[in-house]
Write an enzyme that holds these catalytic residues in place. Sequence first.
Site, short mmCIF file in Angstrom:
data_model
loop_
_atom_site.label_atom_id
_atom_site.label_comp_id
_atom_site.label_asym_id
_atom_site.label_seq_id
_atom_site.Cartn_x
_atom_site.Cartn_y
_atom_site.Cartn_z
N LYS A 105 0.77 -1.17 -0.12
CA LYS A 105 -0.02 -0.07 0.07
C LYS A 105 0.56 1.12 -0.05
CE LYS A 105 -1.58 1.62 4.11
NZ LYS A 105 -1.45 2.88 4.49
N ASN A 106 1.79 1.31 0.78
CA ASN A 106 2.61 2.65 1.09
C ASN A 106 3.67 2.87 -0.16
OD1 ASN A 106 1.11 3.14 3.33
ND2 ASN A 106 2.70 2.63 4.76
N ARG B 47 -4.66 11.06 5.07
CA ARG B 47 -3.42 11.82 5.17
C ARG B 47 -2.35 11.57 4.03
NH1 ARG B 47 1.19 12.69 6.77
NH2 ARG B 47 1.37 14.71 8.03
N CYS C 294 -4.27 12.76 13.17
CA CYS C 294 -5.39 11.49 12.80
C CYS C 294 -5.16 10.81 14.15
CB CYS C 294 -4.64 10.84 11.55
SG CYS C 294 -3.36 9.79 11.96
N ARG D 178 0.94 14.68 13.19
CA ARG D 178 1.43 14.36 12.07
C ARG D 178 1.55 15.99 11.11
NH1 ARG D 178 -0.90 8.88 9.56
NH2 ARG D 178 1.05 9.15 8.43
N LEU E 40 8.04 19.70 7.27
CA LEU E 40 9.40 19.29 6.45
C LEU E 40 9.10 19.19 4.85
CD1 LEU E 40 10.54 16.39 8.87
CD2 LEU E 40 11.51 18.73 8.57
N ASP F 82 4.73 0.71 12.07
CA ASP F 82 3.88 0.26 11.65
C ASP F 82 3.71 -1.39 12.14
OD1 ASP F 82 3.02 2.46 10.28
OD2 ASP F 82 3.60 1.79 8.20
N ILE G 67 8.31 7.04 16.91
CA ILE G 67 8.06 7.75 15.57
C ILE G 67 6.52 8.67 15.92
CG2 ILE G 67 7.37 7.63 13.28
CD1 ILE G 67 10.39 6.60 13.83
N ARG H 138 -8.43 -0.69 4.86
CA ARG H 138 -7.66 0.36 4.50
C ARG H 138 -6.36 -0.40 3.83
NH1 ARG H 138 -6.12 4.67 8.18
NH2 ARG H 138 -4.84 4.73 6.54
N1 EPU Z 1 6.86 14.68 10.59
C1 EPU Z 1 7.25 16.02 11.02
N2 EPU Z 1 7.12 16.86 9.93
C2 EPU Z 1 6.50 16.62 8.81
C3 EPU Z 1 6.63 15.15 8.19
C4 EPU Z 1 6.58 14.09 9.41
O1 EPU Z 1 7.62 16.31 12.10
O2 EPU Z 1 6.54 17.51 7.70
C5 EPU Z 1 7.16 13.41 11.71
C6 EPU Z 1 5.88 12.84 11.86
O3 EPU Z 1 5.01 13.57 12.95
C7 EPU Z 1 6.32 11.72 12.54
C8 EPU Z 1 7.76 11.42 11.84
O4 EPU Z 1 8.03 12.63 11.08
O5 EPU Z 1 6.74 11.94 13.66
C9 EPU Z 1 7.61 10.29 10.46
O6 EPU Z 1 6.32 10.85 9.84
P1 EPU Z 1 6.53 10.35 8.21
O7 EPU Z 1 6.50 11.51 7.66
O8 EPU Z 1 7.61 9.45 7.96
O9 EPU Z 1 5.01 9.45 8.11
P2 EPU Z 1 4.31 9.67 6.79
O10 EPU Z 1 5.11 9.74 5.42
O11 EPU Z 1 3.19 10.73 6.78
C10 EPU Z 1 4.40 6.97 6.27
C11 EPU Z 1 3.35 5.73 6.31
C12 EPU Z 1 2.60 5.43 7.57
C13 EPU Z 1 3.97 5.16 8.40
C14 EPU Z 1 5.08 6.28 8.45
C15 EPU Z 1 6.30 6.12 9.13
C16 EPU Z 1 2.18 6.22 3.94
C17 EPU Z 1 1.07 6.32 3.32
N3 EPU Z 1 2.22 6.20 5.44
O12 EPU Z 1 3.69 8.08 6.78
O13 EPU Z 1 2.02 4.43 7.47
O14 EPU Z 1 3.65 4.82 9.77
O15 EPU Z 1 5.37 6.54 6.99
O16 EPU Z 1 7.06 4.78 8.86
O17 EPU Z 1 3.44 5.65 3.26
C18 EPU Z 1 0.23 2.98 7.80
O18 EPU Z 1 0.51 2.17 6.93
O19 EPU Z 1 -0.55 2.50 8.79
C19 EPU Z 1 0.86 4.07 8.34
C20 EPU Z 1 0.46 4.96 9.11
#
Ligand code: EPU
Length: 425
Positions: free
Chosen positions: A22-23, A91, A115, A120, A124, A306, A328, A398
């Site tokens: 999925k991701n 998201r 969420c 979240r 960045l 995850d 995380i 999902r």
């Molecule tokens: N963060 C920031 N600023 C940003 C972006 C992120 O501080 O601009 C922080 C977040 O709050 C968190 C950390 O950085 O503390 C990591 O977040 P990341 O941005 O890596 O998460 P994401 O890209 O939004 C993806 C996956 C998530 C998975 C995370 C971490 C997808 C669609 N989602 O989310 O997947 O938990 O990486 O590996 O790829 C899931 O599949 O259940 C899921 C939540």
Amino acid sequence: MDRFVIHGGVPLRGEVTISGAKNAVLPIMAAALLTSEPCVIRRVPDLSDVRFMARILQSLGASVRFEGGVLAIQARQIQGHGDYELVRKMRGSICVMGPLLARLRETRVALPGGCAIGVRPVDLHLKGFRALGAELEIAGGYVRAAAPRLIGAEVFLGGRAGPTVLGTANIMMAATLAEGITIIDSAACEPEIADLAGFLNEMGARISGAGSPVITIAGVKELHGAEHEAIPDRIEAATFAIAAAATGGEITLRNARPDHFRAVLDKLREAGVTVERHGPALVVRPGPVLRPVDITTQPYAGFPTDVQAQMMALMCLAPGTSVITERIFESRFMHAAELARLGADISIEGPSAIVKGVSALSGAQMMAGDLRASAALVIAGLAARGATEILRVYHIDRGYENIDAKLRQLGARLERISEAGLGGE
Ligand code: EPU
């Protein structure tokens, strides 16, 4: 709203084929917005998140067909407004922003908000777009980004909790059509990022280093259509491996990539579970005893956030004490209170859950709160004595393709009951 009824205590046995990730698929779908030519993605899991992302792409003007695990996307003419009602619900859809900015040089996308697992932020992502020369304006819950010219730059994407996965995806996609060289430092190293870079390169991008902390992107004038097969879902594979361990069963994972979830396999082995490679397949079976292990979630290649909830469900049954630390996301322990309903002994102290193993769990009603938490509740229900009912399983739909059918195929006594009270198999 569907629910699952599980009669636990049956060891899982047999073979299961792991679906596409999925991701990996979600950002690859967004990447198809970078070209007006047709793109084809194979081994796409049939998930509500994938169907939802398809709706978002359609709302932006793309044509999307999804049949038999194959997605055909063509973004001949698109517009750059991502509606709040759509973005709010998923998201992950924030990753349309990079492609829209690169292709249209202007976009307006709703800020996604928090969420169930935490705040979240997207600071960045925004920092990266600014570094490439975009002017950003935040008003009315939307961020408008405009960049008559996108110019390659050095971008540092390390944040409080380490790199950002979708932030890296967003900046990498935007930089493919920027002028000159972009270097992303402290980039996310997840296999899904490497898979996205593979697809972008198949589209004509010039990206090197994806999968490592430093990614270099040499901008090109335009991208063309491409075909791609998504990598297998490492989180789904890890979830099935843990479910086998929790039920004391033996299963064979087909189409898994063990090199993508070594941290999980290492912890399973430390916990006394036997994990063996048999050619391309992975066999998981119980050892003589289940041992408690300490876990800290980290960015890749560390233990994935995850899989934290699923591992907690397993540790509920390991005699002794395990400490599970979530680094995380700040509020990703909602499953702990639900697991307690089955008799688990878990206390939360700051970012850590202290899990004291009990000799058995006993079935009860639980409520799924987010995707991975739901998977943990299913694992606990499969391992528990008696009947477990899990409400709101739409969360699990999902991210897990046909999870109920796959588990039944492994011998689980699990039934999906639809709202109307009819078996939804
Ligand atoms: N963060 C920031 N600023 C940003 C972006 C992120 O501080 O601009 C922080 C977040 O709050 C968190 C950390 O950085 O503390 C990591 O977040 P990341 O941005 O890596 O998460 P994401 O890209 O939004 C993806 C996956 C998530 C998975 C995370 C971490 C997808 C669609 N989602 O989310 O997947 O938990 O990486 O590996 O790829 C899931 O599949 O259940 C899921 C939540």
